[in-house]
Design a protein around this motif. Sequence first.
Motif, PDB file in Angstrom:
ATOM      1  N   ALA A  75      55.187  12.364  62.646  1.00 14.11           N
ATOM      2  CA  ALA A  75      54.060  11.589  62.118  1.00 14.11           C
ATOM      3  C   ALA A  75      53.259  10.955  63.246  1.00 14.11           C
ATOM      4  O   ALA A  75      52.026  10.899  63.184  1.00 14.11           O
ATOM      5  N   GLN A  76      53.943  10.483  64.277  1.00 10.27           N
ATOM      6  CA  GLN A  76      53.255   9.880  65.410  1.00 10.27           C
ATOM      7  C   GLN A  76      52.334  10.888  66.090  1.00 10.27           C
ATOM      8  O   GLN A  76      51.190  10.582  66.435  1.00 10.27           O
ATOM      9  N   LEU A  77      52.795  12.093  66.276  1.00  6.39           N
ATOM     10  CA  LEU A  77      51.980  13.115  66.945  1.00  6.39           C
ATOM     11  C   LEU A  77      50.767  13.495  66.096  1.00  6.39           C
ATOM     12  O   LEU A  77      49.665  13.686  66.633  1.00  6.39           O
ATOM     13  N   ARG A  78      50.950  13.595  64.774  1.00  5.15           N
ATOM     14  CA  ARG A  78      49.798  13.886  63.905  1.00  5.15           C
ATOM     15  C   ARG A  78      48.789  12.754  63.943  1.00  5.15           C
ATOM     16  O   ARG A  78      47.573  12.984  63.971  1.00  5.15           O
ATOM     17  N   MET A  79      49.299  11.521  63.944  1.00 10.72           N
ATOM     18  CA  MET A  79      48.414  10.365  64.007  1.00 10.72           C
ATOM     19  C   MET A  79      47.631  10.342  65.327  1.00 10.72           C
ATOM     20  O   MET A  79      46.439  10.037  65.344  1.00 10.72           O
ATOM     21  N   LEU A  80      48.299  10.685  66.425  1.00 12.21           N
ATOM     22  CA  LEU A  80      47.637  10.667  67.732  1.00 12.21           C
ATOM     23  C   LEU A  80      46.542  11.731  67.840  1.00 12.21           C
ATOM     24  O   LEU A  80      45.581  11.549  68.593  1.00 12.21           O
ATOM     25  N   GLU A  81      46.676  12.824  67.095  1.00  9.53           N
ATOM     26  CA  GLU A  81      45.608  13.826  67.079  1.00  9.53           C
ATOM     27  C   GLU A  81      44.310  13.208  66.561  1.00  9.53           C
ATOM     28  O   GLU A  81      43.223  13.433  67.120  1.00  9.53           O
ATOM     29  N   LEU A  82      44.425  12.443  65.486  1.00 12.66           N
ATOM     30  CA  LEU A  82      43.242  11.788  64.916  1.00 12.66           C
ATOM     31  C   LEU A  82      42.768  10.648  65.807  1.00 12.66           C
ATOM     32  O   LEU A  82      41.560  10.489  66.045  1.00 12.66           O
ATOM     33  N   ARG A  83      43.710   9.865  66.304  1.00 13.53           N
ATOM     34  CA  ARG A  83      43.336   8.730  67.146  1.00 13.53           C
ATOM     35  C   ARG A  83      42.583   9.194  68.398  1.00 13.53           C
ATOM     36  O   ARG A  83      41.660   8.517  68.851  1.00 13.53           O
ATOM     37  N   ARG A  84      42.963  10.350  68.946  1.00 14.53           N
ATOM     38  CA  ARG A  84      42.307  10.866  70.150  1.00 14.53           C
ATOM     39  C   ARG A  84      40.797  11.027  69.928  1.00 14.53           C
ATOM     40  O   ARG A  84      39.991  10.648  70.777  1.00 14.53           O
ATOM     41  N   VAL A  85      40.441  11.573  68.779  1.00 21.03           N
ATOM     42  CA  VAL A  85      39.030  11.819  68.473  1.00 21.03           C
ATOM     43  C   VAL A  85      38.298  10.508  68.200  1.00 21.03           C
ATOM     44  O   VAL A  85      37.203  10.265  68.747  1.00 21.03           O
ATOM     45  N   LEU A  86      38.886   9.653  67.376  1.00 25.98           N
ATOM     46  CA  LEU A  86      38.214   8.416  66.990  1.00 25.98           C
ATOM     47  C   LEU A  86      38.089   7.441  68.166  1.00 25.98           C
ATOM     48  O   LEU A  86      37.074   6.757  68.312  1.00 25.98           O
ATOM     49  N   GLU A  87      39.127   7.380  68.994  1.00 23.89           N
ATOM     50  CA  GLU A  87      39.067   6.452  70.119  1.00 23.89           C
ATOM     51  C   GLU A  87      38.027   6.897  71.144  1.00 23.89           C
ATOM     52  O   GLU A  87      37.338   6.064  71.737  1.00 23.89           O
ATOM     53  N   ALA A  88      37.899   8.207  71.348  1.00 25.83           N
ATOM     54  CA  ALA A  88      36.863   8.710  72.250  1.00 25.83           C
ATOM     55  C   ALA A  88      35.476   8.325  71.738  1.00 25.83           C
ATOM     56  O   ALA A  88      34.587   7.941  72.517  1.00 25.83           O
ATOM     57  N   LEU A  89      35.282   8.420  70.421  1.00 23.07           N
ATOM     58  CA  LEU A  89      34.015   7.999  69.828  1.00 23.07           C
ATOM     59  C   LEU A  89      33.801   6.500  70.021  1.00 23.07           C
ATOM     60  O   LEU A  89      32.700   6.058  70.379  1.00 23.07           O
ATOM     61  N   ALA A  90      34.852   5.716  69.807  1.00 19.97           N
ATOM     62  CA  ALA A  90      34.731   4.253  69.928  1.00 19.97           C
ATOM     63  C   ALA A  90      34.318   3.841  71.338  1.00 19.97           C
ATOM     64  O   ALA A  90      33.437   2.993  71.509  1.00 19.97           O
ATOM     65  N   VAL A  91      34.927   4.438  72.358  1.00 20.21           N
ATOM     66  CA  VAL A  91      34.599   4.011  73.727  1.00 20.21           C
ATOM     67  C   VAL A  91      33.195   4.476  74.122  1.00 20.21           C
ATOM     68  O   VAL A  91      32.486   3.770  74.851  1.00 20.21           O
ATOM     69  N   ARG A  92      32.791   5.641  73.633  1.00 23.69           N
ATOM     70  CA  ARG A  92      31.423   6.101  73.920  1.00 23.69           C
ATOM     71  C   ARG A  92      30.394   5.166  73.281  1.00 23.69           C
ATOM     72  O   ARG A  92      29.396   4.805  73.919  1.00 23.69           O
ATOM     73  N   LEU A  93      30.630   4.789  72.041  1.00 26.00           N
ATOM     74  CA  LEU A  93      29.710   3.861  71.378  1.00 26.00           C
ATOM     75  C   LEU A  93      29.706   2.509  72.081  1.00 26.00           C
ATOM     76  O   LEU A  93      28.647   1.888  72.245  1.00 26.00           O
ATOM     77  N   ALA A  94      30.884   2.046  72.489  1.00 25.43           N
ATOM     78  CA  ALA A  94      30.969   0.755  73.169  1.00 25.43           C
ATOM     79  C   ALA A  94      30.169   0.757  74.469  1.00 25.43           C
ATOM     80  O   ALA A  94      29.544  -0.252  74.828  1.00 25.43           O
ATOM     81  N   CYS A  95      30.166   1.888  75.170  1.00 17.82           N
ATOM     82  CA  CYS A  95      29.357   1.995  76.390  1.00 17.82           C
ATOM     83  C   CYS A  95      27.873   1.759  76.101  1.00 17.82           C
ATOM     84  O   CYS A  95      27.146   1.178  76.902  1.00 17.82           O
ATOM     85  N   GLN A  96      27.454   2.199  74.931  1.00 14.58           N
ATOM     86  CA  GLN A  96      26.036   2.123  74.576  1.00 14.58           C
ATOM     87  C   GLN A  96      25.656   0.794  73.939  1.00 14.58           C
ATOM     88  O   GLN A  96      24.529   0.315  74.134  1.00 14.58           O
ATOM     89  N   THR A  97      26.586   0.200  73.170  1.00 11.46           N
ATOM     90  CA  THR A  97      26.183  -0.908  72.296  1.00 11.46           C
ATOM     91  C   THR A  97      26.826  -2.248  72.627  1.00 11.46           C
ATOM     92  O   THR A  97      26.504  -3.250  71.977  1.00 11.46           O
ATOM     93  N   ALA A  98      27.743  -2.284  73.602  1.00 15.68           N
ATOM     94  CA  ALA A  98      28.415  -3.553  73.927  1.00 15.68           C
ATOM     95  C   ALA A  98      27.397  -4.617  74.308  1.00 15.68           C
ATOM     96  O   ALA A  98      26.495  -4.382  75.127  1.00 15.68           O
ATOM     97  N   THR A  99      27.516  -5.791  73.707  1.00 15.91           N
ATOM     98  CA  THR A  99      26.628  -6.911  74.000  1.00 15.91           C
ATOM     99  C   THR A  99      27.133  -7.673  75.226  1.00 15.91           C
ATOM    100  O   THR A  99      28.222  -7.409  75.739  1.00 15.91           O
ATOM    101  N   ASN A 100      26.360  -8.646  75.669  1.00 15.95           N
ATOM    102  CA  ASN A 100      26.803  -9.473  76.785  1.00 15.95           C
ATOM    103  C   ASN A 100      28.097 -10.211  76.453  1.00 15.95           C
ATOM    104  O   ASN A 100      28.982 -10.354  77.304  1.00 15.95           O
ATOM    105  N   ASN A 101      28.209 -10.685  75.221  1.00 10.37           N
ATOM    106  CA  ASN A 101      29.444 -11.356  74.806  1.00 10.37           C
ATOM    107  C   ASN A 101      30.634 -10.399  74.813  1.00 10.37           C
ATOM    108  O   ASN A 101      31.738 -10.762  75.246  1.00 10.37           O
TER     109      ASN A 101
END
Length: 217
Positions: A75-101
Amino acid sequence: MMQQGKAAQAYEEIERLIVFQELTPGSLVSEAVLMEKTGLGRTPVREALQQLARNRLVEIHPNKGVLVPPASVEAQLRMLELRRVLEALAVRLACQTATNNDREAMHEMVQLLEADRFTLRQYLETVKETHLMIVNASHNEYLADAMAPLQGLSRRFWITHVRDEQPEISQGSRLHARILHAILDRDSEGAEKASHALNDYLVEFAYRTIHTRAGSS
């Protein structure tokens, strides 16, 4: 995810009990016990349990109780497959949209991670805060809802199987700091690469638990 109020408080507290194995994996627990442990009433505990069940952290068995399922490698390995994709999206968006705070909070977190002076509990709380910080900086509430249960399940698996704590904590701290550095540099490619490095570590950790079990049998 619940955003506020007593149900959210109950969710956070029960999740903590599960992650830190204060509720034993494979055990059945009653609502009454959870009410006592959280200090909260039946309604918020029930609402929290419904969300925890949707997030696969508990199983609700009417007339029997609430099962805390054991964490499996598969179950952990299946979960990490999904997390890999979503976390990559999250960090890319954060690069673009992170505020000063957002960025100020990340600077402070990098200093904390690079100091690398954690107990096991402190480290897991810091990791949770780091993930929340990144997802908040993405400014996408749907992504936040999708990521929260994956990270909770991941933390639970890690603490269940970690043996030599300090080397694992140091490696995890370095990997999380790399992600934050890349976001602070607005380096989308670097942030995605760093998030993949963290995922690779978690996958390798999961496979290592199989070898550890085999060696001890």
